[in-house]
Design an enzyme around this catalytic site. Sequence first.
Site, mmCIF file in Angstrom:
data_model
loop_
_atom_site.group_PDB
_atom_site.id
_atom_site.type_symbol
_atom_site.label_atom_id
_atom_site.label_comp_id
_atom_site.label_asym_id
_atom_site.label_seq_id
_atom_site.Cartn_x
_atom_site.Cartn_y
_atom_site.Cartn_z
ATOM 1 N N SER A 81 0.859 -1.192 0.000
ATOM 2 C CA SER A 81 0.000 0.000 0.000
ATOM 3 C C SER A 81 0.883 1.225 0.000
ATOM 4 C CB SER A 81 -0.852 0.038 1.266
ATOM 5 O OG SER A 81 -0.049 0.345 2.396
ATOM 6 N N ASP A 82 0.378 2.340 -0.469
ATOM 7 C CA ASP A 82 1.081 3.576 -0.184
ATOM 8 C C ASP A 82 0.920 3.820 1.324
ATOM 9 O OD1 ASP A 82 2.490 5.924 -0.265
ATOM 10 O OD2 ASP A 82 1.488 6.696 -2.043
ATOM 11 N N ALA A 83 1.735 4.726 1.855
ATOM 12 C CA ALA A 83 1.783 4.893 3.306
ATOM 13 C C ALA A 83 0.397 5.182 3.872
ATOM 14 C CB ALA A 83 2.749 6.013 3.664
#
Length: 737
Positions: free
Chosen positions: A268-270
Site C-alpha cells: 500500500s502507499d503509506a
Amino acid sequence: MSIEDQSPKARARALLAQMSLDEKCGQVRQYFCFGTAAEAVGPLAAEARKMEIALATGTVGSLLFVSKASQTNALQRQHLEASRLKIPLLFGFDVIHGFRTIFPTPIAIAASFDPALVEASQAVAAREARAVGIHWTFAPMVDICRDARWGRIVEGPGEDPFLGAVMAAAQVRGFQGTTLDDQHVLAGPKHFAGYGASLGGRDYDEVNLSDYELHNVYLPPFKAAIDAGARNLMTAYMPLNGVPATGNRHLLTTILREHWGFDGFVVSDANAAINLVAHGFSASPVEAAVSALEAGLDLEMTTGTSAYEHLAQAVVDGLIDEALLDQAVLRILEAKLELGLFEAPFVDEEAAEAVLATPAHRDLARTAAERSAVLLRNEDALLPLTPAIRRVAVLGPLADAPRDCLGPWVFEQDLSETVTIRAGIAAAAPAGVTVDYAPGVAMPMRQHPWPFGRMHERDDRSDWADFDEAAGLARAVELARQADVAVLVLGERYDMSGEIASCSTLDLAGRQMELLDAVAATGTPVVLLLMSGRPLDLRRAGTLADAILQLWHGGTRAGEAAGRLLWGAVSPGGKLPFSWPRHVGQVPLIYGHTRSHSPEGQTRRYWDETSTPLYPFGFGLSYGAFAVTDLTVIPTAGAGAEVSVTVTNTGIHAGDEVVQLYVGQASGSSARPVRELKGFQRIHLAPGARQRVTFQLDATALSHWNDARKDWVVDRVARTVWVGSDSQAGLSARIPG
Ligand code: NOJ
C-alpha cells in the site's frame, strides 16, 4: 536437495508451514523507521517504540526509510536475533532518481527519450542503494500526468502512454537487472492506478476515469513495467471511480493478477489501508484490513495506526479466510528469497562507502543531465556561446543553489559533491572569460504540511532570510549591463514540485519575473536556464529571453552539464515529454486529443486564449539542424507497417535528433486521438551526415481499448503516419486499411 537449492516458491511454502498466525501477520506489516525511540522526537517517538517492539518480537516483515549501511545491518541483526524462524527484514526506500549520486528527476530523464540511459541510471541507483542494504525501491513512478498543477508531474514520464511505457520498462530493467543479485533491487511501479488524473491537479484528490482512458492512457506504463518483470507494485491513495485504489479488487486482482499475470507482492502507499476508513469506504480498521486483503493488498505500509494489526483477530473471528493471508505472506517471502536475503542478510559497510563514491556514477549523472536538457528557444543562434563572449553574468536565485539542483525525493545527497549551475558554467568557460554571479532576487520558501523534517530539510545556502532585496536586484542589473551575455537561472525550488506540491499557478514564483524584466531591459542578450519540475508560464519570459534551455532539476552534476551545454561541448537533444501550456487555464492539455465536434475550431476552443500549446509535445531544438525526408511505408502482415525516413544534419554543429513516429486513424470503432506516438529513436549526427531510421509498427501498437466492446481491438482501417521532430511533424504517408 539442500534447502538452498529449492525454488523460492517451495522454500516459501516450507517456511509458511512453520509460521504462527502472529508471525504471518508480522510479515505483512511494513513500518517507517525514523530512528530509535531514544533518537526520535514528538509523534515519531511513539512510532519508533512500536517498531522496536515489533523487531524485538520478530513480528515485522519490512522497514522503510533506513538508508545507512550501519543501520540496516544493526536493525537486521536485532531482528534476526529475535525472529524465531530467522526471516530477514526487507528494507524499502524511495530511490526515485538516484541514491547518493542524484540523476535528473524522472520527468527530466523522460525528456532524454533515451531508454538505455534511463536503464543505466537506475542501475547505478540500484547498486548504490543495495550497497547500504536497501532491497527494494518504490519506483518507477509511472503515473501519466496531463495537468501540470499536480506536483508529482516531476516524478513521472509526462503525458504520453507510449513514452511512459518505454520509460517504465527501462527503469525496471535498470533496477532489477536480469537477476536480483547484490547489485540490484526490487522495482515497485506506482501508484496503481490513475493517481495523475486527480481532480484539479490537487494531490490525493479523487480520480474519475472512464475505462477507455484508464486502459488506453493510464495503465499502459504499469503493464509495461509488469511485463519487464517488476516484482512489486504500490497502490495509489485516491479513490478511482469511487473505489479507493487500496481496496479496489478490480484493479489489484482482476486487472493486475488475472489479466496481466502479476505474481509479485503489492504494497500500500503509506497509510492507504487504514485510510480506507477516512475515505468513508470501510466502517472500521478491521473492515479496512479485510477489504484491503480481499482486494489483493499484500503488505501494509504505515506510520501510526494500522489496519493490518487487526488481521490476526479478523482471522480468529472468521472475518477473513486465512488462506488469503497465507498467499500474501508467501509473496513477501518469495521476494526475500529471490533477493538472497536468507543467505546474505548483511552488507559490507566499508565496501558500501566505496560504491557510493564511485566516480563513474557521477559521470553518468552528468551525461544524464546533458541528455535531459531541452532547448526551447535559440534566437540568432545565441547558443552555443561563441569565443566573442568574454564576460558572462550568471544571475538568479537558483544559479548557486545546490539543493535545488537535485529536485524532490532526495535524502542521501552530499551537497559538497553537487555542482551548481554557476560553478559548472565557470568551470566550462574558456580561458580568459570572466564569470560574475549575483542571485538578484530571493527564492520564496513554501510551507510544508509534513512532520517529517527529513523530507524537507533546509539547505543553508538556499535560505534567503537575510537577503537584501533592493541591493540584490541592483547588483544583478549592474552585472548584466557589464556582461556580453546574461544567463538567468530561474524556476522552482526543489520542493515546489513533488508530493503535496500541487500549485494553482504556473507562474515564476516570487520576484523572478521582475529580475528577468530588469535584466532584459539592459539590452544584454539573455539566456534563460529553467530549473523546474513542471512547465512554467513562459508567455512573457519567452519574449524577453533570446534563448531558453529547460534544465529541470538535473542532479549531482547539473551544473557541469549546464556549462558544457552552454559552451557547446555537447548539444541539447532532449524533447518535451508533455505539451507545454501557455497558461494554467489550458490544463489538462494534450497533443493526442480527439477531433471531437468542430475539428476546424480546434485551436480556438477558448475565446480569450488559443488552445494550442506554447511548445508541443516532443519539441526540442538542437545546435544541429535536422531535415527528415524520404518517408517510406511498407505494409506488413496484420495491419502493421515498416516505416522509414532519412534524417540529415543540415546544420553546422553536431547534435542529436529524436526522430518520432506518430500514427492516427480517421475512422474506426472509436473516435481516436488525432495522432499518437508509436516509436522514437534518438540518433547522433555530425554536420552533413545522414542516417536512415526505420520503425516497425505491429498490430499491438495499433490496437486500442474499445469501450463499447470492453476489449482491445485493431481497426482494419487506413491510417496516417507522421515522422519528424515533434508531435506537429508534417511529413506523412498512408498505411492502407
Ligand atoms: C507516499 C508516496 O505517495 C509514495 O510515492 C512513497 O513511496 C511513500 N510515501 C513512501 O515514502
